[in-house]
Write a protein that holds these residues in place. Structure first.
Motif, PDB file in Angstrom:
ATOM      1  N   ALA A 153      -1.395   5.798 -20.685  1.00 49.93           N
ATOM      2  CA  ALA A 153       0.074   5.431 -20.309  1.00 49.93           C
ATOM      3  C   ALA A 153       0.536   6.446 -19.318  1.00 49.93           C
ATOM      4  CB  ALA A 153       0.797   5.066 -21.452  1.00 49.93           C
ATOM      5  N   GLN A 154      -0.096   7.724 -19.352  1.00 51.36           N
ATOM      6  CA  GLN A 154       0.417   8.692 -18.598  1.00 51.36           C
ATOM      7  C   GLN A 154       0.154   8.624 -17.070  1.00 51.36           C
ATOM      8  OE1 GLN A 154       0.039  12.565 -21.391  1.00 51.36           O
ATOM      9  NE2 GLN A 154      -1.669  12.144 -19.955  1.00 51.36           N
ATOM     10  N   GLY A 155       1.100   8.757 -16.299  1.00 46.01           N
ATOM     11  CA  GLY A 155       1.118   8.614 -14.854  1.00 46.01           C
ATOM     12  C   GLY A 155       0.877  10.195 -14.174  1.00 46.01           C
ATOM     13  N   THR A 156       1.458  10.310 -13.132  1.00 46.74           N
ATOM     14  CA  THR A 156       1.232  11.717 -12.646  1.00 46.74           C
ATOM     15  C   THR A 156       1.746  12.665 -13.641  1.00 46.74           C
ATOM     16  OG1 THR A 156       2.946  11.226 -11.141  1.00 46.74           O
ATOM     17  CG2 THR A 156       0.979  10.817 -10.326  1.00 46.74           C
ATOM     18  N   ASP A 157       2.981  12.289 -14.078  1.00 45.06           N
ATOM     19  CA  ASP A 157       3.608  13.494 -15.068  1.00 45.06           C
ATOM     20  C   ASP A 157       2.981  13.415 -16.333  1.00 45.06           C
ATOM     21  OD1 ASP A 157       5.280  14.909 -16.503  1.00 45.06           O
ATOM     22  OD2 ASP A 157       6.691  13.366 -16.783  1.00 45.06           O
ATOM     23  N   ARG A 158       2.129  14.654 -16.590  1.00 49.40           N
ATOM     24  CA  ARG A 158       1.234  14.564 -17.880  1.00 49.40           C
ATOM     25  C   ARG A 158       2.191  14.849 -18.846  1.00 49.40           C
ATOM     26  NH1 ARG A 158      -3.594  18.698 -16.918  1.00 49.40           N
ATOM     27  NH2 ARG A 158      -4.182  17.438 -18.911  1.00 49.40           N
ATOM     28  N   VAL A 159       2.076  13.813 -20.031  1.00 48.06           N
ATOM     29  CA  VAL A 159       2.990  14.107 -21.121  1.00 48.06           C
ATOM     30  C   VAL A 159       2.397  15.023 -22.201  1.00 48.06           C
ATOM     31  CG1 VAL A 159       4.077  12.784 -23.092  1.00 48.06           C
ATOM     32  CG2 VAL A 159       3.765  11.657 -21.004  1.00 48.06           C
ATOM     33  N   TYR A 160       0.939  15.088 -22.367  1.00 52.61           N
ATOM     34  CA  TYR A 160       0.229  15.782 -23.028  1.00 52.61           C
ATOM     35  C   TYR A 160      -0.788  16.562 -22.379  1.00 52.61           C
ATOM     36  CZ  TYR A 160       2.033  12.953 -26.707  1.00 52.61           C
ATOM     37  OH  TYR A 160       2.878  12.115 -27.476  1.00 52.61           O
ATOM     38  N   THR A 161      -0.825  17.798 -22.293  1.00 54.27           N
ATOM     39  CA  THR A 161      -1.690  18.690 -21.520  1.00 54.27           C
ATOM     40  C   THR A 161      -3.126  18.378 -22.000  1.00 54.27           C
ATOM     41  OG1 THR A 161      -1.351  20.570 -22.732  1.00 54.27           O
ATOM     42  CG2 THR A 161       0.095  20.220 -20.541  1.00 54.27           C
ATOM     43  N   SER A 162      -3.436  18.390 -23.167  1.00 63.34           N
ATOM     44  CA  SER A 162      -4.862  18.212 -23.634  1.00 63.34           C
ATOM     45  C   SER A 162      -4.806  17.549 -25.107  1.00 63.34           C
ATOM     46  CB  SER A 162      -5.533  19.469 -24.073  1.00 63.34           C
ATOM     47  OG  SER A 162      -4.730  20.169 -25.249  1.00 63.34           O
ATOM     48  N   ILE A 163      -6.056  17.062 -25.536  1.00 58.45           N
ATOM     49  CA  ILE A 163      -6.068  16.247 -26.805  1.00 58.45           C
ATOM     50  C   ILE A 163      -5.468  17.282 -27.758  1.00 58.45           C
ATOM     51  CG2 ILE A 163      -7.695  15.399 -28.447  1.00 58.45           C
ATOM     52  CD1 ILE A 163      -9.422  14.435 -26.150  1.00 58.45           C
ATOM     53  N   VAL A 164      -5.781  18.702 -27.874  1.00 54.73           N
ATOM     54  CA  VAL A 164      -5.389  19.479 -28.999  1.00 54.73           C
ATOM     55  C   VAL A 164      -3.988  19.599 -28.756  1.00 54.73           C
ATOM     56  CG1 VAL A 164      -5.391  21.744 -29.839  1.00 54.73           C
ATOM     57  CG2 VAL A 164      -7.394  20.753 -29.076  1.00 54.73           C
ATOM     58  N   ALA A 165      -3.226  19.662 -27.686  1.00 53.64           N
ATOM     59  CA  ALA A 165      -1.880  19.697 -27.521  1.00 53.64           C
ATOM     60  C   ALA A 165      -1.142  18.411 -28.077  1.00 53.64           C
ATOM     61  CB  ALA A 165      -1.461  19.782 -26.286  1.00 53.64           C
ATOM     62  N   SER A 166      -1.844  17.169 -27.917  1.00 53.61           N
ATOM     63  CA  SER A 166      -1.170  15.886 -28.259  1.00 53.61           C
ATOM     64  C   SER A 166      -1.245  15.823 -29.991  1.00 53.61           C
ATOM     65  CB  SER A 166      -1.940  14.739 -27.800  1.00 53.61           C
ATOM     66  OG  SER A 166      -3.662  14.968 -28.235  1.00 53.61           O
ATOM     67  N   LEU A 167      -2.456  16.225 -30.372  1.00 56.99           N
ATOM     68  CA  LEU A 167      -2.386  16.363 -32.004  1.00 56.99           C
ATOM     69  C   LEU A 167      -1.314  17.112 -32.433  1.00 56.99           C
ATOM     70  CD1 LEU A 167      -6.167  16.434 -32.211  1.00 56.99           C
ATOM     71  CD2 LEU A 167      -4.991  14.486 -32.677  1.00 56.99           C
ATOM     72  N   ARG A 168      -1.198  18.446 -31.822  1.00 56.31           N
ATOM     73  CA  ARG A 168      -0.397  19.424 -32.371  1.00 56.31           C
ATOM     74  C   ARG A 168       1.044  18.784 -32.370  1.00 56.31           C
ATOM     75  NH1 ARG A 168      -1.256  23.279 -29.160  1.00 56.31           N
ATOM     76  NH2 ARG A 168      -2.984  24.116 -30.239  1.00 56.31           N
ATOM     77  N   HIS A 169       1.577  18.275 -31.138  1.00 54.97           N
ATOM     78  CA  HIS A 169       2.814  17.465 -30.731  1.00 54.97           C
ATOM     79  C   HIS A 169       3.097  16.406 -31.711  1.00 54.97           C
ATOM     80  CE1 HIS A 169       6.139  15.517 -28.755  1.00 54.97           C
ATOM     81  NE2 HIS A 169       6.243  16.743 -28.075  1.00 54.97           N
ATOM     82  N   ILE A 170       2.158  15.415 -31.956  1.00 57.16           N
ATOM     83  CA  ILE A 170       2.401  14.308 -32.825  1.00 57.16           C
ATOM     84  C   ILE A 170       2.574  14.822 -34.147  1.00 57.16           C
ATOM     85  CG2 ILE A 170       1.501  12.054 -33.583  1.00 57.16           C
ATOM     86  CD1 ILE A 170       0.137  11.831 -30.912  1.00 57.16           C
ATOM     87  N   ALA A 171       1.722  15.665 -34.427  1.00 53.82           N
ATOM     88  CA  ALA A 171       1.789  16.152 -35.940  1.00 53.82           C
ATOM     89  C   ALA A 171       3.093  16.878 -36.295  1.00 53.82           C
ATOM     90  CB  ALA A 171       0.974  16.988 -36.276  1.00 53.82           C
ATOM     91  N   GLU A 172       3.673  17.365 -35.197  1.00 54.75           N
ATOM     92  CA  GLU A 172       4.936  18.496 -35.339  1.00 54.75           C
ATOM     93  C   GLU A 172       6.198  17.457 -35.398  1.00 54.75           C
ATOM     94  OE1 GLU A 172       7.323  21.965 -33.203  1.00 54.75           O
ATOM     95  OE2 GLU A 172       5.151  21.531 -32.913  1.00 54.75           O
ATOM     96  N   HIS A 173       6.350  16.688 -34.479  1.00 60.46           N
ATOM     97  CA  HIS A 173       7.331  15.982 -34.054  1.00 60.46           C
ATOM     98  C   HIS A 173       7.519  14.429 -34.835  1.00 60.46           C
ATOM     99  CE1 HIS A 173       8.994  18.753 -31.042  1.00 60.46           C
ATOM    100  NE2 HIS A 173       7.731  18.837 -30.660  1.00 60.46           N
TER     101      HIS A 173
END
Length: 322
Positions: A153-173
């Motif tokens: 679902a990400q376009g040119t604007d990267r919501v998550y920079t990496s898989i690790v970053a996405s895991l960390r962000h979802i877990a935290e928020h």
């Protein structure tokens, strides 16, 4: 139910079943990855193209059909845009295929070995085993499915920079439950889908094998898989759209390629909101590309699984002789 399918279902060790399922999942995913991204983009598009007023003030792209979406992604994001979310998707398909076929084999054996008058046979075994196997595989791999959807679902604007970053962000928020947004829709979809798919597949396979005309897709296995998949996918598609809409809920909702994704709550609430605001057509957005995706995906999955299993059994036999 054909004797060939019955025989194959009971052949091979648990390890061989897992390996064949994993191989089938990986090959299938590689083939249909671009179609999957296109489908997700269409499913997340909430405005109606038939109502010009509804497209005003929308910052995200306006996709028009399968080929229009393909051209837009290629133009704006390049060819790599068609494989967004492919890493978690490959991991999901690897695990999903293994769990699905392993659970299907195990549950089928249990149901058929039950004492009379409780023993089940034929289509009943296929339906129950397929539905239960699908539910197990969906739940076990759901966090990977959610990541796949969010990256696609990400376009040119990267919501998550990496898989690790996405895991960390979802877990935290969002907490642990954030990884399972839309699971109810996923299980509600996969239970009837897999039940219908396996029962249809095993019913159609002997019919296809005895077909007097040449079959597309190379074999009766693949042809039966295609037809079974199309029928099953169409029946449960609104739940698939619901799952995708729920998966992108959360604090990053407004940053995906479609900036105007509404806030939804629950499976029934999401279905009702989509039907009310977008009509029945909204529930079936992306169905065409989904069917285009489902046909080769299921055909390749079933065909690869049976060939991989056959190859391992032949190899095992040769090693035993030597």
């Amino acid at each position: 139910m054909s004797g060939e399918v019955t025989q194959l279902k009971h052949e091979g060790s648990q390890l061989q079943v897992v390996a064949a399922g994993a191989i089938a999942g990986l090959v299938s995913r590689f083939v249909i990855a671009p179609l999957d991204v296109i489908k997700i983009r269409l499913q997340l598009q909430v405005h109606s193209l038939s109502d010009p007023l509804s497209t005003r003030g929308i910052n995200g792209p306006t996709y028009k059909g399968t080929f229009g979406t393909l051209k837009y992604i290629l133009r704006e994001e390049g060819i790599t845009g068609l494989w967004k979310g492919n890493i978690p998707a490959e991991a999901m398909y690897l695990c999903y295929g293994s769990v699905q076929f392993s659970a299907y084999k195990y549950i089928s054996n249990v149901l058929e070995s039950m004492p009379q008058p409780y023993a089940l046979h034929g289509s009943a075994v296929s339906f129950i085993s397929g539905a239960a196997a699908g539910a197990c595989a969906t739940t076990a791999t759901y966090p990977l499915d959610l990541l796949r959807t969010r990256f696609a679902a990400q376009g040119t604007d990267r919501v998550y920079t990496s898989i690790v970053a996405s895991l960390r962000h979802i877990a935290e928020h969002e907490g642990p439950t954030g990884f399972f947004r839309g699971l109810g829709a996923g299980v509600s979809q996969i239970v009837p889908y897999m039940g219908l798919f396996f029962s249809s597949y095993e019913t159609l396979k002997p019919v296809m094998a005895n077909s007097p005309v040449p079959l597309p897709f190379g074999s009766s296995d693949a042809a039966a898989g295609v037809i079974a998949s199309v029928l099953s996918k169409t029946a449960v598609y609104p739940l698939d759209t619901t799952r995708k809409r729920l998966q992108v809920q959360g604090p990053m909702r407004s940053r995906y390629v479609h900036r105007n994704i509404p806030m939804y709550t629950g499976v029934i609430g999401t279905l009702a909101t989509i039907a009310k605001n977008e009509g029945t057509r909204g529930l079936y957005r992306g169905l065409t590309v989904s069917l285009l995706k489902a046909a080769p995906a299921s055909a390749v999955t079933v065909w690869t699984y049976e060939r991989a299993m056959a190859a391992m059994l032949v190899l095992e036999e040769r090693m035993a002789v030597e």
